[in-house]
Design a protein around this motif. Structure first.
Motif, PDB file in Angstrom:
ATOM      1  N   THR A  34       3.010  13.466   2.728  1.00  0.00           N
ATOM      2  CA  THR A  34       4.052  12.666   1.683  1.00  0.00           C
ATOM      3  C   THR A  34       4.012  11.351   2.470  1.00  0.00           C
ATOM      4  O   THR A  34       3.773   9.815   2.154  1.00  0.00           O
ATOM      5  N   ILE A  35       5.087  11.306   3.503  1.00  0.00           N
ATOM      6  CA  ILE A  35       4.619   9.737   4.414  1.00  0.00           C
ATOM      7  C   ILE A  35       3.562   9.005   5.064  1.00  0.00           C
ATOM      8  O   ILE A  35       3.226   8.041   4.750  1.00  0.00           O
ATOM      9  N   LEU A  36       2.773   9.896   5.150  1.00  0.00           N
ATOM     10  CA  LEU A  36       1.498   9.230   5.244  1.00  0.00           C
ATOM     11  C   LEU A  36       0.710   8.884   4.419  1.00  0.00           C
ATOM     12  O   LEU A  36      -0.438   8.143   4.123  1.00  0.00           O
ATOM     13  N   LEU A  37       0.720   9.505   3.207  1.00  0.00           N
ATOM     14  CA  LEU A  37      -0.285   9.072   1.467  1.00  0.00           C
ATOM     15  C   LEU A  37       0.996   7.538   1.450  1.00  0.00           C
ATOM     16  O   LEU A  37       0.044   6.754   1.287  1.00  0.00           O
ATOM     17  N   GLY A  38       2.336   7.452   1.525  1.00  0.00           N
ATOM     18  CA  GLY A  38       2.777   6.356   1.174  1.00  0.00           C
ATOM     19  C   GLY A  38       1.895   5.325   2.243  1.00  0.00           C
ATOM     20  O   GLY A  38       2.032   4.544   1.639  1.00  0.00           O
ATOM     21  N   VAL A  39       2.035   5.189   3.649  1.00  0.00           N
ATOM     22  CA  VAL A  39       1.870   4.490   4.388  1.00  0.00           C
ATOM     23  C   VAL A  39       0.491   4.280   4.615  1.00  0.00           C
ATOM     24  O   VAL A  39      -0.482   2.786   4.402  1.00  0.00           O
ATOM     25  N   ALA A  40      -0.893   5.205   3.853  1.00  0.00           N
ATOM     26  CA  ALA A  40      -2.172   4.618   3.815  1.00  0.00           C
ATOM     27  C   ALA A  40      -1.943   3.716   2.340  1.00  0.00           C
ATOM     28  O   ALA A  40      -3.335   3.118   2.440  1.00  0.00           O
ATOM     29  N   GLY A  41      -1.506   4.266   1.371  1.00  0.00           N
ATOM     30  CA  GLY A  41      -0.948   3.392   0.133  1.00  0.00           C
ATOM     31  C   GLY A  41      -1.180   2.245   0.601  1.00  0.00           C
ATOM     32  O   GLY A  41      -1.575   1.400  -0.402  1.00  0.00           O
ATOM     33  N   SER A  42       0.053   1.841   1.113  1.00  0.00           N
ATOM     34  CA  SER A  42       0.286   0.697   1.963  1.00  0.00           C
ATOM     35  C   SER A  42      -0.768  -0.101   2.400  1.00  0.00           C
ATOM     36  O   SER A  42      -1.116  -1.245   1.717  1.00  0.00           O
ATOM     37  N   ILE A  43      -1.315   0.598   3.274  1.00  0.00           N
ATOM     38  CA  ILE A  43      -2.822  -0.374   3.853  1.00  0.00           C
ATOM     39  C   ILE A  43      -3.758   0.141   2.726  1.00  0.00           C
ATOM     40  O   ILE A  43      -4.072  -1.551   2.547  1.00  0.00           O
ATOM     41  N   VAL A  44      -3.946   0.454   1.393  1.00  0.00           N
ATOM     42  CA  VAL A  44      -4.963   0.266   0.836  1.00  0.00           C
ATOM     43  C   VAL A  44      -4.822  -1.217  -0.675  1.00  0.00           C
ATOM     44  O   VAL A  44      -5.023  -1.088  -1.169  1.00  0.00           O
ATOM     45  N   GLY A  45      -3.020  -0.846  -0.547  1.00  0.00           N
ATOM     46  CA  GLY A  45      -2.504  -1.820  -1.948  1.00  0.00           C
ATOM     47  C   GLY A  45      -2.696  -3.177  -0.936  1.00  0.00           C
ATOM     48  O   GLY A  45      -2.808  -4.315  -1.562  1.00  0.00           O
ATOM     49  N   GLY A  46      -2.851  -3.665   0.301  1.00  0.00           N
ATOM     50  CA  GLY A  46      -2.751  -4.504   0.534  1.00  0.00           C
ATOM     51  C   GLY A  46      -4.384  -5.384   0.734  1.00  0.00           C
ATOM     52  O   GLY A  46      -4.624  -6.488   0.698  1.00  0.00           O
ATOM     53  N   LEU A  47      -4.960  -3.714   0.880  1.00  0.00           N
ATOM     54  CA  LEU A  47      -6.695  -4.771   1.327  1.00  0.00           C
ATOM     55  C   LEU A  47      -7.350  -4.924  -0.743  1.00  0.00           C
ATOM     56  O   LEU A  47      -7.506  -6.195  -0.444  1.00  0.00           O
ATOM     57  N   VAL A  48      -6.983  -4.014  -1.523  1.00  0.00           N
ATOM     58  CA  VAL A  48      -6.930  -4.419  -2.312  1.00  0.00           C
ATOM     59  C   VAL A  48      -6.205  -5.433  -2.906  1.00  0.00           C
ATOM     60  O   VAL A  48      -6.984  -6.507  -4.094  1.00  0.00           O
ATOM     61  N   PHE A  49      -4.592  -5.827  -2.821  1.00  0.00           N
ATOM     62  CA  PHE A  49      -4.296  -6.753  -3.673  1.00  0.00           C
ATOM     63  C   PHE A  49      -5.335  -8.542  -2.628  1.00  0.00           C
ATOM     64  O   PHE A  49      -5.460  -8.891  -2.859  1.00  0.00           O
TER      65      PHE A  49
END
Length: 90
Positions: A34-49
Protein backbone atom coordinates in the motif's frame (compact mmCIF):
# COMPACT_ATOMS: atom_id res chain seq x y z
CA UNK A 1 16.87 12.80 5.60
CA UNK A 2 14.96 10.58 8.03
CA UNK A 3 12.09 13.07 8.06
CA UNK A 4 11.93 12.98 4.28
CA UNK A 5 11.79 9.18 4.17
CA UNK A 6 9.17 9.11 6.93
CA UNK A 7 7.18 11.76 5.06
CA UNK A 8 7.21 9.67 1.86
CA UNK A 9 6.08 6.61 3.83
CA UNK A 10 3.16 8.43 5.48
CA UNK A 11 2.24 10.19 2.22
CA UNK A 12 2.37 6.88 0.32
CA UNK A 13 0.32 5.11 2.96
CA UNK A 14 -2.47 7.69 2.89
CA UNK A 15 -2.55 7.95 -0.92
CA UNK A 16 -2.46 4.14 -1.23
CA UNK A 17 -5.34 3.67 1.23
CA UNK A 18 -7.45 6.27 -0.58
CA UNK A 19 -6.74 4.60 -3.94
CA UNK A 20 -7.68 1.20 -2.51
CA UNK A 21 -10.95 2.70 -1.24
CA UNK A 22 -11.75 4.19 -4.67
CA UNK A 23 -11.05 1.08 -6.77
CA UNK A 24 -13.96 -1.35 -6.25
CA UNK A 25 -13.42 -4.85 -4.90
CA UNK A 26 -11.18 -6.37 -2.26
CA UNK A 27 -7.43 -5.81 -2.44
CA UNK A 28 -5.15 -8.44 -0.99
CA UNK A 29 -2.15 -6.18 -0.63
CA UNK A 30 -0.44 -5.54 2.67
CA UNK A 31 0.81 -2.42 4.33
CA UNK A 32 4.16 -2.32 2.49
CA UNK A 33 2.51 -2.70 -0.92
CA UNK A 34 0.00 0.00 0.00
CA UNK A 35 2.87 2.37 0.81
CA UNK A 36 4.67 1.46 -2.43
CA UNK A 37 1.40 1.94 -4.32
CA UNK A 38 1.03 5.45 -2.91
CA UNK A 39 4.65 6.42 -3.59
CA UNK A 40 4.48 5.04 -7.15
CA UNK A 41 1.16 6.85 -7.56
CA UNK A 42 2.78 10.11 -6.57
CA UNK A 43 5.47 9.62 -9.20
CA UNK A 44 2.96 8.62 -11.89
CA UNK A 45 0.66 11.48 -10.90
CA UNK A 46 3.56 13.92 -11.15
CA UNK A 47 4.46 12.64 -14.61
CA UNK A 48 0.86 12.80 -15.85
CA UNK A 49 0.31 16.26 -14.37
CA UNK A 50 3.56 17.49 -15.89
CA UNK A 51 2.65 16.15 -19.31
CA UNK A 52 -0.83 17.70 -19.19
CA UNK A 53 0.26 21.13 -17.99
CA UNK A 54 3.78 22.42 -18.53
CA UNK A 55 5.53 19.48 -20.11
CA UNK A 56 7.81 16.90 -18.59
CA UNK A 57 10.39 18.49 -16.30
CA UNK A 58 12.03 15.41 -14.84
CA UNK A 59 11.18 13.69 -11.57
CA UNK A 60 8.59 15.69 -9.69
CA UNK A 61 6.14 14.13 -7.22
CA UNK A 62 2.51 15.21 -7.35
CA UNK A 63 0.35 16.70 -4.63
CA UNK A 64 -2.40 14.79 -2.85
CA UNK A 65 -4.92 14.72 -5.70
CA UNK A 66 -2.33 13.82 -8.32
CA UNK A 67 -0.90 11.14 -6.04
CA UNK A 68 -4.28 9.52 -5.46
CA UNK A 69 -5.08 9.61 -9.20
CA UNK A 70 -1.67 8.13 -9.94
CA UNK A 71 -2.13 5.47 -7.24
CA UNK A 72 -5.50 4.50 -8.74
CA UNK A 73 -3.81 4.11 -12.14
CA UNK A 74 -1.01 2.03 -10.62
CA UNK A 75 -3.50 -0.14 -8.68
CA UNK A 76 -5.64 -0.82 -11.76
CA UNK A 77 -2.52 -1.77 -13.75
CA UNK A 78 -1.26 -3.93 -10.86
CA UNK A 79 -4.61 -5.75 -10.71
CA UNK A 80 -4.57 -6.35 -14.48
CA UNK A 81 -0.97 -7.63 -14.50
CA UNK A 82 -1.38 -9.92 -11.49
CA UNK A 83 -4.86 -11.13 -12.52
CA UNK A 84 -6.49 -9.95 -9.31
CA UNK A 85 -10.04 -8.63 -9.22
CA UNK A 86 -11.30 -10.22 -12.38
CA UNK A 87 -14.70 -8.82 -11.59
CA UNK A 88 -17.07 -8.14 -8.77
CA UNK A 89 -19.21 -11.17 -8.11
CA UNK A 90 -22.65 -10.78 -6.70
Amino acid sequence: MFGTILGWIVFGLVAGFIARAIVPGKDDVGLVRTILLGVAGSIVGGLVFGLLTVGLRGFQPAGWIGSVIGAVIVLVIYNKVTGRKRGIRS
